[in-house]
Design an enzyme around this catalytic site. Structure first.
Site, PDB file in Angstrom:
ATOM      1  N   GLU A  64       0.831  -1.209   0.000  1.00  0.00           N
ATOM      2  CA  GLU A  64       0.000   0.000   0.000  1.00  0.00           C
ATOM      3  C   GLU A  64       0.863   1.256   0.000  1.00  0.00           C
ATOM      4  O   GLU A  64       0.708   2.141   0.835  1.00  0.00           O
ATOM      5  CB  GLU A  64      -0.955   0.003   1.191  1.00  0.00           C
ATOM      6  CG  GLU A  64      -2.026  -1.077   1.134  1.00  0.00           C
ATOM      7  CD  GLU A  64      -3.078  -0.799   0.067  1.00  0.00           C
ATOM      8  OE1 GLU A  64      -3.242   0.375  -0.324  1.00  0.00           O
ATOM      9  OE2 GLU A  64      -3.699  -1.774  -0.396  1.00  0.00           O
ATOM     10  N   ASP A  65       1.803   1.323  -0.931  1.00  0.00           N
ATOM     11  CA  ASP A  65       2.621   2.516  -1.149  1.00  0.00           C
ATOM     12  C   ASP A  65       3.607   2.827  -0.035  1.00  0.00           C
ATOM     13  O   ASP A  65       4.193   3.903  -0.035  1.00  0.00           O
ATOM     14  CB  ASP A  65       1.739   3.763  -1.381  1.00  0.00           C
ATOM     15  CG  ASP A  65       1.035   3.693  -2.719  1.00  0.00           C
ATOM     16  OD1 ASP A  65       1.626   3.131  -3.648  1.00  0.00           O
ATOM     17  OD2 ASP A  65      -0.095   4.190  -2.816  1.00  0.00           O
ATOM     18  N   ALA A  66       3.763   1.928   0.915  1.00  0.00           N
ATOM     19  CA  ALA A  66       4.749   2.201   1.961  1.00  0.00           C
ATOM     20  C   ALA A  66       6.154   2.102   1.389  1.00  0.00           C
ATOM     21  O   ALA A  66       6.394   1.378   0.426  1.00  0.00           O
ATOM     22  CB  ALA A  66       4.575   1.234   3.116  1.00  0.00           C
TER      23      ALA A  66
END
Ligand SMILES: [Zn+2]
Ligand SMILES: [Zn+2]
Lengths: 449, 409
Positions: A64-66
């Protein structure tokens, strides 16, 4: 570039005292630019750093875009920023001739030392520049006259006493006193400004973004020796998950990466254009890469730092300009077990600044009802919230007090019950509107007679 | 121990070397070592190191003979391809992948060096904030030859720092001219009494032709910086300022004979993937060779680039040493665990470690007593403050009376 990015804001940024100022410790001018950047001289006041980015999955802490950050890069100053805050106190004058005053710090009568609350104060009652200030300590030890309303004409003089009204540092993480300024404003009033400074290194949950709107929070910080590396020993600052690309279609980021990589392997002194309109064509960049012994599409052979084995796939990597955004966990993290309550409703306060609780809202309540978790519902909505004990007269159904019913003049049928304080408020409000409310109590588990 | 050796980690050679645990008495670093001399001094420094003994045993150092022809079945061997004062490139053969990767990791993260860790600022009227300068000072490379002979500050008897565990540097500069002034690392003055064996220890690394070193800060007229720095021993696991290396190149099987990686390509992988520099030392498998699924890598190409604080050969040597110590620590604990209990071992082991972590165990560790609070009354009180007796249901008896572990009581 975006208004959330931390960077240099003006050449005089350290001479002015802004209410809130974020600056980057080591800002860099972007390696890959557009014509607009050139026109507005963005490189003179940059807000970001050229990070070596590797596009691959690593550890599962990057979903999730981390982002995965290199710990050594952070140690060396990547993303390090300073946060400045302003605190002001105005020295007021009152009609009766009295004035606000700055008073010297208080000392402990036994030890002769400064009381803890005044630890950061100098003898003049103002904070010492360079001192570390902790939550609860005073910065400006102001005192106001108790009496500010009397006219001061003739015998109309109130008490001479002063009431302490200091400006206190209230943030959990300590800061340093950066500046203290004393000045005068209109109406012959003096004003005192104190600026505090914090230096922050990136931590888990801090937000970063490239210039293509690809924002993400730090998911994990990894030691450099655990990071993947190329055969030359190149180690990334940031690992970005490739799932960010297909749906976002940020082709510009790929172009930036490729152009930047071609620029560094070539050692080009001038900027490379990376926008879709006048960028250096991909073919040209690829040729530069091939000429310097790299693969034409910007991918390299990488080795896992953990096992020493090569990664099965070749990894797209290169420099991408990354911005640190001003949303930081330090300013947002919050928890509460016990704490302050609102005066009227006796319910826990709301919001981080008031050390509030997290609301179990209507929809969450609906879930608990639907599931049938009645005890949890009771606990959340009453016991841990505004549950209060009340005396109810079972004969008349009105509130009693201390086991006595004022209406029936009797203690006989008064019982205690727990109910939300908000419910009691409702009952009283209705009574005030001439709507009679009577509570008829029953045993929850009646005795079989 | 024997079983450990047979596991194919290729550690035999390393362990057959005499292992000296006593700090300060080590004979392995040549004190008169001078980094400006190049390959001959490297040979000299290597001549006393465990790594060099391997080299001597297996490779003829005079002509750098290729080792692969005659040493199949022999121990590890090393061939140095390139070496100068900043980098060394070598090839290690007949060693396992896990071991060489461990060496790489240890060289990066666990070699003790010196870096400024504590800054006492007396005067700072410059444009940079105190923490800013402190951070910059920390990143200045300091000569670390002999840093391993310093005490770790947390093991030292002193309260904050002393000459046995730190090097003190001072900086006092003031700009008095109209022109702006640059403050460089050369302006840092070592105040501590040095060790005669390591005259350079703690001095800033200065390699540029002007002899300035790192730029610390620029000062305008009347701006002044006066501060004291305490440089301490540390490892890069704690902070990257203690890293002795910059880039560490590491590769094996440059022709991908083992097929550990995929060759993604559009038309022709041979055209699209340029061979690495190391490819010239190995031959690709001829077309049509039957793929050997069991083949294991055994030749590794490592290039160690120094940050300047230690000569590259010393980095490799100390990397091996640190690894030896770590492994010896494990063996030591394994050996002693039978008769001495879990808590008894490890108090002699003093390898590098991160702060506040008691890596070796030691006497202050109570084994499992405190956690479950059951064995005896002292254990009960220490951890959870129970008034004695087993108040944690279930755990009390099963853990307390297991017997056999003398360390528990
Ligand atoms: Zn009544
Ligand atoms: Zn000491």
């Amino acid at each position: 570039m975006g208004k959330q990015a931390i960077g240099a804001i003006a050449y005089n940024q350290f001479n002015r005292i802004d209410t809130l100022l974020y600056t980057l410790v080591y800002p860099q001018r972007p390696m890959v630019i557009t014509k607009t950047i050139q026109l507005i001289h963005y490189d003179k006041l940059p807000a970001g750093q050229n990070a070596t980015v590797v596009v691959m999955s690593y550890s599962g802490y990057d979903i999730e875009d981390a982002l995965v950050l290199n710990k050594a890069s952070i140690d060396r100053g990547f993303g390090r920023c300073q946060v400045f805050r302003k605190y002001t106190a105005e020295m007021q004058k009152y009609p009766n001739g009295r004035k606000d005053a700055i008073v010297p710090p208080m000392t402990d009568p036994q030890t002769g030392e400064r009381i803890p609350k005044h630890a950061a104060l100098d003898d003049d009652g103002l904070a010492i520049v360079g001192y570390k200030i902790n939550s609860g300590e005073a910065m400006i030890n102001k005192a106001s006259p108790v009496d500010s309303m009397t006219t001061g004409i003739g015998g109309d003089r109130g008490p001479e006493d002063y009431r302490s009204a200091p400006t206190t540092y209230r943030i959990a993480d300590p800061a340093y006193i950066d500046k203290v300024m004393i000045s005068e404003i209109a109406g012959d009033r003096s004003i005192i400004k104190v600026q505090t400074r914090q230096t922050r290194r990136p931590e888990l949950g801090d937000k970063f973004s490239s210039r293509h709107g690809q924002k993400g929070v730090v998911g994990i910080i990894v030691d450099q020796e655990d990071m993947p590396f190329s055969d030359t020993g190149l180690c990334p600052d940031i690992i970005m998950n490739p799932h960010g690309f297909p749906s976002r279609m940020t082709v510009g980021k790929l172009l930036e990466c490729l152009t930047g990589k071609a620029s560094i392997v070539h050692g080009r002194p001038s900027y490379g254009f990376g926008d879709a309109f006048r960028s250096h064509p991909v073919e040209e960049m690829s040729k530069v890469l091939v000429d310097h012994g790299f693969s034409w599409e910007g991918k390299d052979y990488f080795t896992s730092g953990l096992t020493g084995e090569p990664l099965e796939a070749y990894i797209f990597n290169g420099p991408i300009y990354y911005q640190r955004l001003k949303h930081m966990v330090q300013d947002k993290m919050h928890s509460r077990s016990r704490g302050p309550r609102a005066v009227l409703t006796r319910q826990p306060t709301e919001g981080r600044s008031r050390e509030g609780g997290l609301r179990l809202g209507e929809m969450e309540r609906d879930c608990l009802i639907a599931y049938g978790a009645s005890q949890l519902l009771l606990e959340r909505l009453m016991i841990s919230s505004d549950g209060a004990e009340f005396d109810i007269c079972q004969r008349c159904g009105l509130f009693g007090y201390k086991g006595y019913c004022q209406t029936c003049k009797s203690t006989k049928e008064v019982t205690q019950m727990t109910m939300p304080y908000a419910a009691k408020l409702l009952v009283q409000e209705l009574i005030s509107m001439n709507v009679g409310v009577r509570l008829q109590l029953e045993d929850e588990f009646p005795h079989p007679r | 121990m024997d079983a450990f050796f047979e596991s194919g980690l290729g550690l035999e050679r390393f362990f057959n070397q005499p292992f000296n645990q006593d700090e300060g008495k080590g004979d392995n670093a040549s004190p008169d070592y001078n980094p400006s001399q190049s390959s001959s001094s490297i040979d000299r420094a290597l001549s006393v190191s465990p790594l060099a003994k391997i080299i001597r045993d297996t490779v003829n150092m005079a002509d750098y003979d290729h080792p692969m022809h005659d040493d199949i079945g022999l121990g590890p061997s090393v061939v140095i391809h390139e070496a100068d004062s900043t980098a060394v490139k070598f090839e290690a053969s007949n060693v396992s992948l896990p071991m060489m990767n461990s060496l790489r990791r240890v060289m990066m993260a666990e070699i003790p060096t010196l870096a400024i860790d504590l800054v006492e600022i007396e005067e700072n009227t410059s444009v940079l904030a105190d923490e800013f300068i402190a951070h910059r000072l920390g990143l200045i490379p300091l000569h670390a030859l002999g840093a391993d002979k310093l005490m770790a500050q947390r093991d030292c008897e002193c309260e904050q720092y002393c000459d046995r565990c730190s090097v003190r540097l001072s900086l006092h500069v003031k700009c008095t001219t109209d022109e702006n002034m640059n403050v460089y690392a050369r302006d840092l003055i070592v105040q501590s009494e040095g060790d005669d064996r390591y005259p350079q220890r703690g001095h800033p690394v200065i390699n540029d032709p002007d002899g300035n070193g790192t730029l610390i800060i620029k000062l305008r007229k009347d701006q002044e910086v006066k501060l004291d720095c305490i440089a301490k021993k540390g490892i890069a696991k704690e902070h990257a300022k203690w890293m002795a290396t910059t880039a560490v190149g590491f590769e094996y099987d440059p022709h991908n004979n083992l097929r550990h990686t995929d060759l993604w390509y559009e038309q022709d992988p041979k055209k699209e993937w340029p061979l690495s520099e190391n490819a010239k030392h190995e031959e690709p498998h001829p077309e049509g060779t039957v793929f050997d699924y069991d083949a294991k890598p055994s030749r590794f190409y490592i290039r160690v680039e120094s940050s300047g604080v230690l000569p590259p050969d010393v980095i490799v040597k100390q990397g091996v040493e640190v690894m030896q110590k770590k492994l010896a620590g494990i063996l030591h604990e394994l050996h002693n665990s039978g008769d001495n209990g879990m808590g008894g071992a490890g108090d002699e082991y003093d390898g590098p470690r991160s702060p506040d972590v008691d890596a070796g165990g030691g006497d202050n560790w109570d084994g499992f007593q405190t956690a479950y609070g059951a064995v005896n009354s002292t254990a009960n009180q220490s951890a959870w403050g129970n008034a004695g007796g087993s108040t944690t249901p279930g755990y009390g008896t099963s853990y307390g009376n297991s017997g056999g572990y003398t360390g528990f009581n």
